[in-house]
Design a protein around this motif. Structure first.
Motif, mmCIF file in Angstrom:
data_model
loop_
_atom_site.group_PDB
_atom_site.id
_atom_site.type_symbol
_atom_site.label_atom_id
_atom_site.label_comp_id
_atom_site.label_asym_id
_atom_site.label_seq_id
_atom_site.Cartn_x
_atom_site.Cartn_y
_atom_site.Cartn_z
ATOM 1 N N ILE A 48 8.368 3.650 7.023
ATOM 2 C CA ILE A 48 7.503 4.823 7.137
ATOM 3 C C ILE A 48 6.382 4.672 6.117
ATOM 4 N N GLU A 49 5.161 4.830 6.578
ATOM 5 C CA GLU A 49 3.996 4.690 5.705
ATOM 6 C C GLU A 49 3.185 5.979 5.734
ATOM 7 N N PHE A 50 2.879 6.508 4.556
ATOM 8 C CA PHE A 50 2.090 7.723 4.394
ATOM 9 C C PHE A 50 0.648 7.361 4.037
ATOM 10 N N HIS A 51 -0.281 8.099 4.637
ATOM 11 C CA HIS A 51 -1.693 7.993 4.273
ATOM 12 C C HIS A 51 -2.198 9.412 4.031
ATOM 13 N N VAL A 52 -2.586 9.703 2.791
ATOM 14 C CA VAL A 52 -2.979 11.048 2.374
ATOM 15 C C VAL A 52 -4.420 11.020 1.890
ATOM 16 N N GLN B 233 5.500 5.355 11.693
ATOM 17 C CA GLN B 233 6.839 4.767 11.667
ATOM 18 C C GLN B 233 6.824 3.464 12.451
ATOM 19 N N ASP B 234 7.109 2.366 11.767
ATOM 20 C CA ASP B 234 7.182 1.051 12.399
ATOM 21 C C ASP B 234 8.638 0.633 12.490
ATOM 22 N N THR C 9 2.798 7.230 15.324
ATOM 23 C CA THR C 9 2.529 8.260 14.328
ATOM 24 C C THR C 9 3.582 9.353 14.465
ATOM 25 N N ILE C 10 4.198 9.711 13.347
ATOM 26 C CA ILE C 10 5.244 10.736 13.393
ATOM 27 C C ILE C 10 4.607 12.052 13.837
ATOM 28 N N PRO C 11 5.132 12.680 14.892
ATOM 29 C CA PRO C 11 4.500 13.885 15.439
ATOM 30 C C PRO C 11 4.679 15.096 14.538
ATOM 31 N N ALA C 12 3.995 16.162 14.905
ATOM 32 C CA ALA C 12 4.037 17.404 14.138
ATOM 33 C C ALA C 12 5.443 17.976 14.143
#
Length: 201
Positions: free
Chosen positions: A92-96, A116-117, A156-159
């Motif tokens: 899981i990779e976050f981009h803020v 999420q890969d 992309t992890i959904p809402a």
């Protein structure tokens, strides 16, 4: 002949109806789900400056075991590895991104996207080439295998509650919840530290 002709006509109509039904139930394109509405769970407003908000996001990710790739006043990237199964690996990779809402810097909007890969373990058989003077080069299996991770899915992890929990923990680090106030991001501990007992004289 008239019966056969009418039967053929009915069959043709049934086939055409099935084809039209298949066309009508075709899956919509992925981009058709992009509404670009004003309300989105990929962003959240905070009554703090963009630098403080991004620092709170960095601390939020660190507190959950994420590795920070880069951190700036307006940008934070982090990732974390998971292994739900012996032959499955998930990252899981976050981009803020943090953007100021006013010139005074008293409020900001945080934009976040988490991907999420999914990787699967693939085995590859190895073989070796043996050179013989009579037969030439012969490829012979040597019975060894090598394992490698292959990306099989990425999204992309959904809402949902995933981002709600993320925003909630940021509010804690900003001191905007009902927990302990965290006003300044310095090296002081968040919790009060009891003074060390005095040594007996």
């Amino acid at each position: 002949m008239s019966r056969m002709y009418s039967f053929s006509r009915v069959s043709l109509l049934v086939l055409l109806g099935g084809a039209l039904a298949a066309c009508s139930t075709a899956k919509p394109k992925v981009y058709q789900g992009e509404e670009f509405s004003e309300t989105s769970t990929f962003s959240h407003d905070f009554a703090k400056s963009s630098a403080d908000t991004c620092e709170a996001a960095r601390r939020t990710l660190l507190s959950q075991g994420y590795i920070i790739k880069q951190a700036k006043d307006d940008l934070v990237d982090g990732h974390k590895h998971f292994q739900p199964e012996s032959d499955v690996h998930v990252e899981i990779e976050f981009h803020v991104v943090c953007a100021a809402n006013d010139k005074q810097g008293k409020s900001s909007t945080l934009f976040v996207s988490a991907t999420q890969d999914r990787y699967a373990l693939k085995k590859t058989n190895n073989s070796a080439s043996v050179g013989l003077s009579v037969l030439g080069s012969v490829s012979m299996p040597i019975g060894s295998t090598s394992d490698s991770l292959v990306k099989v899915a990425s999204e992309t992890i959904p809402a949902g509650q995933f981002y709600d929990r993320f925003f909630g923990l940021i509010e804690h680090y900003l001191g905007l919840d009902t927990g302990l106030p965290v006003q300044d991001f310095d090296d002081k501990p968040a919790l009060p530290v009891k003074p060390a007992p005095k040594a007996p004289e």
